[in-house]
Design a protein around this motif. Structure first.
Motif, mmCIF file in Angstrom:
data_model
loop_
_atom_site.group_PDB
_atom_site.id
_atom_site.type_symbol
_atom_site.label_atom_id
_atom_site.label_comp_id
_atom_site.label_asym_id
_atom_site.label_seq_id
_atom_site.Cartn_x
_atom_site.Cartn_y
_atom_site.Cartn_z
ATOM 1 N N SER A 1 -4.662 4.197 -1.522
ATOM 2 C CA SER A 1 -3.807 3.350 -2.359
ATOM 3 C C SER A 1 -2.333 3.551 -2.013
ATOM 4 C CB SER A 1 -4.008 3.673 -3.848
ATOM 5 O OG SER A 1 -5.321 3.425 -4.259
ATOM 6 N N LEU A 2 -1.576 2.502 -2.185
ATOM 7 C CA LEU A 2 -0.131 2.532 -2.035
ATOM 8 C C LEU A 2 0.463 1.555 -3.029
ATOM 9 C CD1 LEU A 2 0.576 2.410 1.831
ATOM 10 C CD2 LEU A 2 1.140 4.293 0.272
ATOM 11 N N SER A 3 1.730 1.739 -3.311
ATOM 12 C CA SER A 3 2.413 0.746 -4.136
ATOM 13 C C SER A 3 3.747 0.391 -3.487
ATOM 14 C CB SER A 3 2.640 1.264 -5.549
ATOM 15 O OG SER A 3 3.519 2.356 -5.547
ATOM 16 N N VAL A 4 4.163 -0.831 -3.693
ATOM 17 C CA VAL A 4 5.477 -1.291 -3.264
ATOM 18 C C VAL A 4 6.174 -1.898 -4.478
ATOM 19 C CG1 VAL A 4 4.949 -1.668 -0.830
ATOM 20 C CG2 VAL A 4 4.453 -3.468 -2.478
ATOM 21 N N SER A 5 7.464 -1.702 -4.527
ATOM 22 C CA SER A 5 8.246 -2.221 -5.640
ATOM 23 C C SER A 5 9.420 -3.032 -5.116
ATOM 24 C CB SER A 5 8.774 -1.076 -6.512
ATOM 25 O OG SER A 5 7.725 -0.406 -7.152
ATOM 26 N N CYS A 6 9.918 -3.891 -5.986
ATOM 27 C CA CYS A 6 11.047 -4.750 -5.629
ATOM 28 C C CYS A 6 12.020 -4.767 -6.791
ATOM 29 C CB CYS A 6 10.533 -6.148 -5.329
ATOM 30 S SG CYS A 6 11.798 -7.392 -5.039
ATOM 31 N N ALA A 7 13.214 -4.303 -6.544
ATOM 32 C CA ALA A 7 14.256 -4.312 -7.563
ATOM 33 C C ALA A 7 15.131 -5.547 -7.369
ATOM 34 C CB ALA A 7 15.101 -3.050 -7.454
ATOM 35 N N THR A 8 15.424 -6.210 -8.467
ATOM 36 C CA THR A 8 16.257 -7.411 -8.395
ATOM 37 C C THR A 8 17.616 -7.138 -9.021
ATOM 38 O OG1 THR A 8 15.561 -8.303 -10.529
ATOM 39 C CG2 THR A 8 14.183 -8.811 -8.628
ATOM 40 N N SER A 9 18.613 -7.783 -8.509
ATOM 41 C CA SER A 9 19.946 -7.681 -9.088
ATOM 42 C C SER A 9 20.587 -9.055 -9.043
ATOM 43 C CB SER A 9 20.802 -6.682 -8.330
ATOM 44 O OG SER A 9 20.968 -7.072 -6.993
ATOM 45 N N GLY A 10 21.452 -9.292 -9.985
ATOM 46 C CA GLY A 10 22.128 -10.583 -10.043
ATOM 47 C C GLY A 10 21.649 -11.413 -11.219
ATOM 48 N N SER B 1 -7.926 0.392 -2.570
ATOM 49 C CA SER B 1 -9.011 0.122 -1.611
ATOM 50 C C SER B 1 -8.456 -0.562 -0.366
ATOM 51 C CB SER B 1 -10.092 -0.747 -2.264
ATOM 52 O OG SER B 1 -10.614 -0.112 -3.410
ATOM 53 N N LEU B 2 -7.419 -0.008 0.177
ATOM 54 C CA LEU B 2 -6.744 -0.629 1.305
ATOM 55 C C LEU B 2 -7.612 -0.644 2.548
ATOM 56 C CD1 LEU B 2 -3.203 0.753 0.636
ATOM 57 C CD2 LEU B 2 -3.743 -1.659 0.962
ATOM 58 N N LYS B 3 -7.427 -1.706 3.332
ATOM 59 C CA LYS B 3 -8.176 -1.907 4.562
ATOM 60 C C LYS B 3 -7.186 -1.997 5.721
ATOM 61 C CE LYS B 3 -11.408 -4.841 1.965
ATOM 62 N NZ LYS B 3 -12.012 -6.197 1.878
ATOM 63 N N PRO B 4 -7.648 -1.713 6.931
ATOM 64 C CA PRO B 4 -6.741 -1.835 8.080
ATOM 65 C C PRO B 4 -6.122 -3.227 8.197
ATOM 66 C CG PRO B 4 -8.685 -0.597 8.695
ATOM 67 C CD PRO B 4 -8.917 -1.095 7.300
ATOM 68 N N GLU B 5 -6.843 -4.250 7.792
ATOM 69 C CA GLU B 5 -6.301 -5.612 7.874
ATOM 70 C C GLU B 5 -5.208 -5.882 6.848
ATOM 71 O OE1 GLU B 5 -9.530 -4.707 7.646
ATOM 72 O OE2 GLU B 5 -10.681 -6.132 6.412
ATOM 73 N N ASP B 6 -4.956 -4.944 5.939
ATOM 74 C CA ASP B 6 -3.832 -5.078 5.016
ATOM 75 C C ASP B 6 -2.520 -4.615 5.660
ATOM 76 O OD1 ASP B 6 -6.022 -3.933 2.424
ATOM 77 O OD2 ASP B 6 -5.348 -5.992 2.766
ATOM 78 N N THR B 7 -2.607 -4.067 6.845
ATOM 79 C CA THR B 7 -1.414 -3.597 7.543
ATOM 80 C C THR B 7 -0.469 -4.762 7.831
ATOM 81 O OG1 THR B 7 -2.562 -1.736 8.572
ATOM 82 C CG2 THR B 7 -0.563 -2.540 9.667
ATOM 83 N N ALA B 8 0.770 -4.613 7.381
ATOM 84 C CA ALA B 8 1.767 -5.678 7.547
ATOM 85 C C ALA B 8 3.096 -5.200 6.975
ATOM 86 C CB ALA B 8 1.327 -6.953 6.814
ATOM 87 N N VAL B 9 4.117 -5.992 7.211
ATOM 88 C CA VAL B 9 5.368 -5.825 6.479
ATOM 89 C C VAL B 9 5.246 -6.645 5.197
ATOM 90 C CG1 VAL B 9 7.857 -6.181 6.474
ATOM 91 C CG2 VAL B 9 6.696 -5.465 8.579
ATOM 92 N N TYR B 10 5.515 -6.017 4.077
ATOM 93 C CA TYR B 10 5.387 -6.674 2.783
ATOM 94 C C TYR B 10 6.770 -7.070 2.292
ATOM 95 C CZ TYR B 10 0.449 -5.688 2.429
ATOM 96 O OH TYR B 10 -0.910 -5.684 2.633
ATOM 97 N N TYR B 11 6.874 -8.338 1.870
ATOM 98 C CA TYR B 11 8.132 -8.892 1.418
ATOM 99 C C TYR B 11 8.045 -9.339 -0.038
ATOM 100 C CZ TYR B 11 9.276 -9.343 6.396
ATOM 101 O OH TYR B 11 9.527 -9.098 7.727
#
Length: 124
Positions: free
Chosen positions: A17-26, A85-95
């Motif tokens: 498992s991994l998590s990514v976060s996005c902080a917004t400003s403005g 439950s990450l898979k190798p095909e989930d490999t990418a840059v996440y935006y």
């Protein structure tokens, strides 16, 4: 206008498992339809998950449904993506992306604002 800054990601073995976060400003994050996209080398940018500005409806790509969880924190002005439950095909840059449209859309052209991206790598 809104500025988006992603954090998180990294390297994990398949099944992890991994998590990514996005902080917004403005502006407050609730003022936008927010989405997570990903792009693997040589492939087009792909919609992963999103939340609509109107109604706060959640949408997931079929490929991640049941494994990824999108969340929004209005107090912190952040959106996050918990990836299980990450898979190798989930490999990418996440935006992280923001749109002024009221509903979630899987077309990246509908999103006016983008973060710089964060790498997620899943090893087999």
């Amino acid at each position: 206008q809104v500025r988006l800054v992603e954090s998180g990601g990294g390297l994990v073995q398949a099944g992890g498992s991994l998590s990514v976060s996005c902080a917004t400003s403005g502006r407050t994050v609730s003022a936008y339809t927010m989405g997570w996209f990903r792009q693997a080398p040589g492939k087009e940018r792909q919609f992963v998950a999103g939340i609509s500005r109107i109604g706060a409806d959640l949408y997931y790509a079929d490929s991640v449904k049941g494994r990824f969880i999108f969340s929004r924190d209005g107090a912190k002005n952040t959106v996050s993506l918990q990836m299980n439950s990450l898979k190798p095909e989930d490999t990418a840059v996440y935006y992280c992306a923001a749109s002024i449209y009221p509903s979630t859309n899987d077309d990246p052209r509908q999103y006016s604002y983008w973060g710089q991206g964060t790498q997620v790598t899943v090893s087999s």
